[in-house]
Design a protein around this motif. Sequence first.
Motif, PDB file in Angstrom:
ATOM      1  N   ASP A   1      -8.883 -10.331   9.657  1.00 17.91           N
ATOM      2  CA  ASP A   1      -9.577 -10.847   8.608  1.00 17.91           C
ATOM      3  C   ASP A   1      -8.648 -10.962   7.182  1.00 17.91           C
ATOM      4  OD1 ASP A   1      -8.010  -7.872   8.244  1.00 17.91           O
ATOM      5  OD2 ASP A   1      -9.696  -6.601   8.187  1.00 17.91           O
ATOM      6  N   GLY A   2      -7.124 -10.978   7.921  1.00 19.65           N
ATOM      7  CA  GLY A   2      -6.228 -11.586   6.449  1.00 19.65           C
ATOM      8  C   GLY A   2      -5.494 -10.566   6.555  1.00 19.65           C
ATOM      9  N   TYR A   3      -5.503  -9.129   6.308  1.00 16.65           N
ATOM     10  CA  TYR A   3      -4.743  -7.889   6.505  1.00 16.65           C
ATOM     11  C   TYR A   3      -3.823  -8.065   7.695  1.00 16.65           C
ATOM     12  CZ  TYR A   3      -7.691  -6.321   2.426  1.00 16.65           C
ATOM     13  OH  TYR A   3      -7.979  -6.056   1.080  1.00 16.65           O
ATOM     14  N   HIS A   4      -2.733  -6.944   7.340  1.00 13.51           N
ATOM     15  CA  HIS A   4      -2.149  -7.040   8.460  1.00 13.51           C
ATOM     16  C   HIS A   4      -2.031  -5.188   9.008  1.00 13.51           C
ATOM     17  CE1 HIS A   4      -0.200 -10.075   6.491  1.00 13.51           C
ATOM     18  NE2 HIS A   4       0.290 -10.485   7.774  1.00 13.51           N
ATOM     19  N   ASP A   5      -2.363  -5.334  10.336  1.00 18.17           N
ATOM     20  CA  ASP A   5      -1.927  -3.949  11.357  1.00 18.17           C
ATOM     21  C   ASP A   5       0.055  -2.968  10.598  1.00 18.17           C
ATOM     22  OD1 ASP A   5      -4.073  -2.962  11.660  1.00 18.17           O
ATOM     23  OD2 ASP A   5      -3.813  -5.223  13.856  1.00 18.17           O
ATOM     24  N   MET A   6      -1.024  -2.227  10.358  1.00 23.04           N
ATOM     25  CA  MET A   6       0.768  -1.277   9.612  1.00 23.04           C
ATOM     26  C   MET A   6       0.755   0.459  10.559  1.00 23.04           C
ATOM     27  SD  MET A   6       1.122  -3.490   7.283  1.00 23.04           S
ATOM     28  CE  MET A   6       2.070  -2.870   6.294  1.00 23.04           C
ATOM     29  N   ARG A   7       2.663   0.374  10.515  1.00 24.96           N
ATOM     30  CA  ARG A   7       2.143   1.348  11.027  1.00 24.96           C
ATOM     31  C   ARG A   7       3.750   2.066  10.175  1.00 24.96           C
ATOM     32  NH1 ARG A   7       2.196   4.414  16.033  1.00 24.96           N
ATOM     33  NH2 ARG A   7       4.150   4.824  16.998  1.00 24.96           N
TER      34      ARG A   7
ATOM     35  N   VAL B   1     -10.817   0.827  -3.128  1.00 23.53           N
ATOM     36  CA  VAL B   1     -10.338   0.969  -4.260  1.00 23.53           C
ATOM     37  C   VAL B   1      -8.732  -0.649  -3.805  1.00 23.53           C
ATOM     38  CG1 VAL B   1      -9.126   0.777  -5.855  1.00 23.53           C
ATOM     39  CG2 VAL B   1     -11.341   1.846  -4.546  1.00 23.53           C
ATOM     40  N   GLY B   2      -8.210   0.520  -3.046  1.00 21.48           N
ATOM     41  CA  GLY B   2      -7.050  -0.604  -1.872  1.00 21.48           C
ATOM     42  C   GLY B   2      -6.513  -0.325  -0.814  1.00 21.48           C
ATOM     43  N   SER B   3      -5.387  -0.499  -0.022  1.00 23.34           N
ATOM     44  CA  SER B   3      -5.300   0.424   1.328  1.00 23.34           C
ATOM     45  C   SER B   3      -4.405   1.510   1.456  1.00 23.34           C
ATOM     46  CB  SER B   3      -4.551  -1.071   1.885  1.00 23.34           C
ATOM     47  OG  SER B   3      -5.384  -2.373   2.046  1.00 23.34           O
ATOM     48  N   ASP B   4      -4.016   1.457   0.244  1.00 24.51           N
ATOM     49  CA  ASP B   4      -3.110   2.615   0.110  1.00 24.51           C
ATOM     50  C   ASP B   4      -3.426   3.982  -0.468  1.00 24.51           C
ATOM     51  OD1 ASP B   4      -2.706   1.554  -2.493  1.00 24.51           O
ATOM     52  OD2 ASP B   4      -0.370   1.889  -2.360  1.00 24.51           O
TER      53      ASP B   4
ATOM     54  N   GLY C   1      -3.425   0.829  11.083  1.00 22.70           N
ATOM     55  CA  GLY C   1      -4.744  -0.069  10.683  1.00 22.70           C
ATOM     56  C   GLY C   1      -3.841  -0.941   8.687  1.00 22.70           C
ATOM     57  N   ARG C   2      -5.230  -0.991   8.330  1.00 19.26           N
ATOM     58  CA  ARG C   2      -4.473  -1.303   7.186  1.00 19.26           C
ATOM     59  C   ARG C   2      -3.846  -0.248   6.224  1.00 19.26           C
ATOM     60  NH1 ARG C   2      -9.405  -1.829   3.387  1.00 19.26           N
ATOM     61  NH2 ARG C   2      -8.089  -1.877   2.007  1.00 19.26           N
ATOM     62  N   GLY C   3      -3.802   0.434   6.869  1.00 19.36           N
ATOM     63  CA  GLY C   3      -2.746   1.799   5.920  1.00 19.36           C
ATOM     64  C   GLY C   3      -3.758   3.422   5.712  1.00 19.36           C
TER      65      GLY C   3
ATOM     66  N   SER D   1       5.790  -9.901  -4.995  1.00 16.69           N
ATOM     67  CA  SER D   1       4.380  -9.935  -4.714  1.00 16.69           C
ATOM     68  C   SER D   1       4.287  -9.748  -3.545  1.00 16.69           C
ATOM     69  CB  SER D   1       4.223 -11.498  -5.067  1.00 16.69           C
ATOM     70  OG  SER D   1       3.184 -12.026  -4.501  1.00 16.69           O
ATOM     71  N   THR D   2       2.936  -8.667  -3.722  1.00 19.01           N
ATOM     72  CA  THR D   2       2.879  -7.911  -2.083  1.00 19.01           C
ATOM     73  C   THR D   2       2.670  -9.206  -1.028  1.00 19.01           C
ATOM     74  OG1 THR D   2       2.618  -5.995  -2.934  1.00 19.01           O
ATOM     75  CG2 THR D   2       2.147  -6.229  -0.305  1.00 19.01           C
ATOM     76  N   PRO D   3       1.440 -10.142  -1.703  1.00 20.49           N
ATOM     77  CA  PRO D   3       0.968 -11.097  -0.987  1.00 20.49           C
ATOM     78  C   PRO D   3       2.113 -12.152  -0.037  1.00 20.49           C
ATOM     79  CG  PRO D   3      -0.481 -10.233  -2.730  1.00 20.49           C
ATOM     80  CD  PRO D   3       0.599 -10.168  -2.743  1.00 20.49           C
ATOM     81  N   GLU D   4       3.089 -12.836  -0.875  1.00 21.62           N
ATOM     82  CA  GLU D   4       3.921 -13.039  -0.798  1.00 21.62           C
ATOM     83  C   GLU D   4       4.355 -12.694   0.943  1.00 21.62           C
ATOM     84  OE1 GLU D   4       6.022 -15.485  -3.497  1.00 21.62           O
ATOM     85  OE2 GLU D   4       4.074 -15.715  -4.243  1.00 21.62           O
ATOM     86  N   LEU D   5       4.971 -11.403   0.360  1.00 21.00           N
ATOM     87  CA  LEU D   5       5.907 -11.048   1.178  1.00 21.00           C
ATOM     88  C   LEU D   5       5.641 -11.138   2.759  1.00 21.00           C
ATOM     89  CD1 LEU D   5       8.315  -8.137  -0.167  1.00 21.00           C
ATOM     90  CD2 LEU D   5       8.339  -9.863   0.156  1.00 21.00           C
ATOM     91  N   PHE D   6       4.394 -10.612   2.380  1.00 22.61           N
ATOM     92  CA  PHE D   6       2.985 -10.199   3.491  1.00 22.61           C
ATOM     93  C   PHE D   6       3.422 -11.779   4.486  1.00 22.61           C
ATOM     94  CE2 PHE D   6       1.593  -6.043   2.757  1.00 22.61           C
ATOM     95  CZ  PHE D   6       1.466  -5.953   3.884  1.00 22.61           C
ATOM     96  N   LYS D   7       3.363 -12.604   3.496  1.00 22.00           N
ATOM     97  CA  LYS D   7       3.170 -14.185   4.294  1.00 22.00           C
ATOM     98  C   LYS D   7       4.801 -14.844   4.757  1.00 22.00           C
ATOM     99  CE  LYS D   7       0.773 -16.796   1.019  1.00 22.00           C
ATOM    100  NZ  LYS D   7       1.101 -17.636  -0.029  1.00 22.00           N
TER     101      LYS D   7
HETATM  102  O1  C5P Z   1      -5.818  -3.475   0.162  1.00 21.77           O
HETATM  103  P1  C5P Z   1      -4.737  -4.170  -0.993  1.00 21.77           P
HETATM  104  O2  C5P Z   1      -5.308  -5.136  -2.393  1.00 21.77           O
HETATM  105  O3  C5P Z   1      -3.503  -2.206  -1.587  1.00 21.77           O
HETATM  106  O4  C5P Z   1      -3.538  -4.879  -1.066  1.00 21.77           O
HETATM  107  C1  C5P Z   1      -2.992  -5.994  -1.024  1.00 21.77           C
HETATM  108  C2  C5P Z   1      -2.481  -7.863  -0.330  1.00 21.77           C
HETATM  109  O5  C5P Z   1      -1.577  -6.817   0.710  1.00 21.77           O
HETATM  110  C3  C5P Z   1      -3.598  -8.357   0.104  1.00 21.77           C
HETATM  111  O6  C5P Z   1      -3.910  -9.064  -0.838  1.00 21.77           O
HETATM  112  C4  C5P Z   1      -3.273  -8.618   1.072  1.00 21.77           C
HETATM  113  O7  C5P Z   1      -2.240  -9.516   1.288  1.00 21.77           O
HETATM  114  C5  C5P Z   1      -1.717  -6.963   2.021  1.00 21.77           C
HETATM  115  N1  C5P Z   1      -1.931  -6.429   2.291  1.00 21.77           N
HETATM  116  C6  C5P Z   1      -1.857  -6.490   4.296  1.00 21.77           C
HETATM  117  N2  C5P Z   1      -2.001  -5.541   4.640  1.00 21.77           N
HETATM  118  C7  C5P Z   1      -2.116  -4.534   4.671  1.00 21.77           C
HETATM  119  C8  C5P Z   1      -2.500  -4.034   3.229  1.00 21.77           C
HETATM  120  C9  C5P Z   1      -2.180  -5.426   2.380  1.00 21.77           C
HETATM  121  O8  C5P Z   1      -1.823  -7.699   4.393  1.00 21.77           O
HETATM  122  N3  C5P Z   1      -2.581  -4.212   5.588  1.00 21.77           N
END
Ligand code: C5P
Length: 293
Positions: A24-30, A135-138, A152-154, A178-184
Amino acid sequence: MSVIEVKAYAKLNLSLDVLGKRPDGYHDMRMVMQTVGLTDQLRLETGTDKPLRMETNLGFLPADEHNLAAAAALRMCAAPGVEHGGLSIRLLKTIPVCPGLAGGGADAAAVLRGLNQLLGLGLSGQRLAEIGAQVGSDVPYCVMGGTALAEGRGEVLTPLPPLPPCHVVLCKPAFSVSTPELFKALDGCRICRRPDTAGLLAALEGGDLPEVARRMYNVFEDVLPSRRAQEIDAIKNVLIQHGALGASMSGTGPTVFGLFARREEAEGAWKALRELYRETFLAEAVGNLLEQV
Ligand code: C5P
């Protein structure tokens, strides 16, 4: 008209690991998460004239659905049976506007907890977290607060034994990330160093603050541009020189924090860093938020 005042609490990552990219483009976190007593203040009022009105003390922040606090209110009020007769949100920001401390997510979570109480909805923490996840992962973590493992996504949360009492110094350098850039950037490299999450969990279980602090690590630190990484390291060095048991970056940064057993040492670090960085704070660890508003 009914009014409630609620606090939004910043969060820290005692550890942050990214396990991989998902379909889904998100990342699995721990991540091991911790709430701290650095707060924004929100005033929620129902029975006003307009469907949703929002104001903040920072002119550059959006005051519409692009603000996570308003987005959370809209989600909550879209649920069947929720009537408020017009809602006004006043947000007084103190938490630095940066992704590392989940300030926006904390505001959203405070709106969810506050509206639940103000409107007498009686929604469970689990239900509030589900709404927050849209609304947001966190946001789900920010609804619950305290010390927790987020996966999971958080949004997949496991409560943990509380962080032993300590003092926290937080320092936000002036650059933004930039959060998306750091993930990239993480996607494009092989992660060489990861936090010892199991060791950190064992240290929390044993109530051993120095061991917790020693094991703090955040994988995003390795993909910062080198000039930024140097600044983060310089702040960490100041924290350690003043007696921090450990120091790390929170989330995607750029805020850096240190944990201290002794108040005098934390104050020393806070004073030294405040000379250099306006957004430097001294706070305490905070427990589960569902018992308090
Ligand atoms: O969910 P949220 O809007 O807080 O995420 C902001 C951005 O952070 C997402 O668009 C995505 O690029 C990245 N993200 C991710 N994986 C996660 C949480 C956030 O890739 N688990």
